[in-house]
Design an enzyme around this catalytic site. Sequence first.
Site, PDB file in Angstrom:
ATOM      1  N   HIS A   1       0.858  -1.199   0.000  1.00 42.67           N
ATOM      2  CA  HIS A   1       0.000   0.000   0.000  1.00 42.67           C
ATOM      3  C   HIS A   1       0.887   1.238   0.000  1.00 42.67           C
ATOM      4  CE1 HIS A   1      -3.206   2.809   1.165  1.00 42.67           C
ATOM      5  NE2 HIS A   1      -4.080   1.839   0.957  1.00 42.67           N
TER       6      HIS A   1
ATOM      7  N   ASP B   1       2.369   4.637   1.355  1.00 43.96           N
ATOM      8  CA  ASP B   1       2.592   4.906   2.785  1.00 43.96           C
ATOM      9  C   ASP B   1       1.772   6.084   3.316  1.00 43.96           C
ATOM     10  OD1 ASP B   1       3.899   7.052   1.688  1.00 43.96           O
ATOM     11  OD2 ASP B   1       5.855   6.632   2.615  1.00 43.96           O
TER      12      ASP B   1
ATOM     13  N   THR C   1       3.604   8.504  -4.200  1.00 45.86           N
ATOM     14  CA  THR C   1       4.060   9.401  -5.273  1.00 45.86           C
ATOM     15  C   THR C   1       3.145  10.621  -5.318  1.00 45.86           C
ATOM     16  OG1 THR C   1       4.553   7.418  -6.531  1.00 45.86           O
ATOM     17  CG2 THR C   1       4.584   9.503  -7.761  1.00 45.86           C
TER      18      THR C   1
ATOM     19  N   ASP D   1     -37.061  32.679   9.869  1.00 44.96           N
ATOM     20  CA  ASP D   1     -37.284  31.590   8.905  1.00 44.96           C
ATOM     21  C   ASP D   1     -38.731  31.636   8.409  1.00 44.96           C
ATOM     22  OD1 ASP D   1     -37.106  29.205   7.521  1.00 44.96           O
ATOM     23  OD2 ASP D   1     -37.246  27.940   9.310  1.00 44.96           O
TER      24      ASP D   1
HETATM   25  C1  SPV Z   1     -34.875  23.670   8.285  1.00 42.85           C
HETATM   26  O1  SPV Z   1     -33.781  23.205   8.610  1.00 42.85           O
HETATM   27  O2  SPV Z   1     -35.018  24.828   7.884  1.00 42.85           O
HETATM   28  C2  SPV Z   1     -36.077  22.834   8.337  1.00 42.85           C
HETATM   29  C3  SPV Z   1     -36.117  21.713   9.286  1.00 42.85           C
HETATM   30  O3  SPV Z   1     -37.016  23.118   7.635  1.00 42.85           O
HETATM   31  S1  SPV Z   1     -36.938  22.295  10.697  1.00 42.85           S
HETATM   32  O4  SPV Z   1     -36.199  23.446  11.180  1.00 42.85           O
HETATM   33  O5  SPV Z   1     -36.941  21.209  11.645  1.00 42.85           O
HETATM   34  O6  SPV Z   1     -38.281  22.672  10.317  1.00 42.85           O
HETATM   35 MG    MG Z   2     -36.891  24.979   6.743  1.00 47.49          MG
END
Ligand code: SPV
Ligand code: MG
Length: 431
Positions: A89, A91, A122, A204
């Site tokens: 193998h 190294d 190599t 979000d």
């Molecule tokens: C995210 O990661 O944005 C998701 C998963 O949608 S959760 O936050 O669990 O909804």
């Molecule tokens: Mg999400």
Amino acid sequence: MKTVYTCFCTDVIHEGHLNILKEAQKLGKVIVGCLSDKVLIRYNKFPTIAQEDRVKLYRSLPGVEQVVIQEDMHYDDVVTLIHPDYIVHGDNWKNGPESAIREHVESLLSAYGGQLVDIPYTYNEDVRKIDMQLREKLAMPEYRRKRLRQLIEMTPVVKAMEAHSGLTGLIVEKTVVEHEGKLDQFDAMWVSSLCDSTAKGKPDIELVDMTSRFRTIEDITEVTTKPIIFDGDTGGLPEHFVYTVRSLERLGVSAVIIEDKTGLKKNSLFGTEVQQTQASIEEFSAKIAAGKKAQLTDDFMIIARIESLILERGMDDALERAGAFVKAGADGIMIHSRKKDPAEILEFCDKFRQMDPTTPIVVVPTSFNVITEEELAAHGVNIVIYANQLTRSAFPAMQKTAEDILKNHRAKEVDDRLMSIKDIITLIDEI
Ligand code: SPV
Ligand code: MG
């Protein structure tokens, strides 16, 4: 005549491999092992050519008597089968996680007086170029896009980790661990709406627009090769979703997951604490069908995410939706829960598998984090997504550093826990 065994895990033969064969031939008749696809994906790079073609390639090399498939990371089976006098193998496996494999080989050989021969690795400009070309190939949209479907076939459970930047992408790309003698790494990246929004200091709620989300994808694709699962939130209006599908395909993304909610989307982990409305089966099925019609490649996947358990609408509703969404064309089902106990997720998986043995199931065990990937796979789960753990580990560390510098009026006190400047600059690949 002595028997020499060497295991290859490459798609391209370069000077280094030929040198190993040349040295091996001096010791006896050479048998080459072809590391199986299944092992390769846990261990090294993703194969760009089929296992049969690798076998043919190795067989065509000078001095190779025979090629066998090596089905495990460890050499126990081939040693039993071949009983080689020598294992040869490069190294380079003396250091890093692979050294555990090497140690195990040593112990297997010592049991019967076999010998391990490490050949100086190599590494020159030509070898470096071949490595780079292979990496580039893997990074290209047409290779990356199909890789998720390939992984679902190749491995009992695909493990995806959240990435929201080039740096977090690199962590998912490069982190390899050795645990109990086996190597492991993540298979794919999840571009989470929660973490992408959080990194931008935004809630979000589909506020970060698609142009910005695509920019995040590009930051990640520029420095990685692993496949991407994109969190598409609700997918927006069907008339917009069809454009999103096309853009994601073009970017080399493997899958989009859209959730069956309508109106202002809030993060699922709020559950029923906030007002959230689930889309009707008809409305959401029409969106999936529109996306599937717009899709240009066979590789791309549209995965339907069901929020019935999150919104406490019951198991029957979740299962009815799953059946309907698959009928509408969904390539996979994500079932979500915010309970700590995984019981309702497992019940869903078992019941869904009774009605549909093949459509991939995706889960996000953020709340039900006691369950292992293996246990989930035993209930028919195909993809496990670690949706936010990198963000949640980085944030407290950064906050603490900021607080300590403020308290001490200097940075000395925090220095010991920081990554060195040298390490951080060498983390990034130079071209
Ligand atoms: C995210 O990661 O944005 C998701 C998963 O949608 S959760 O936050 O669990 O909804
Ligand atoms: Mg999400």
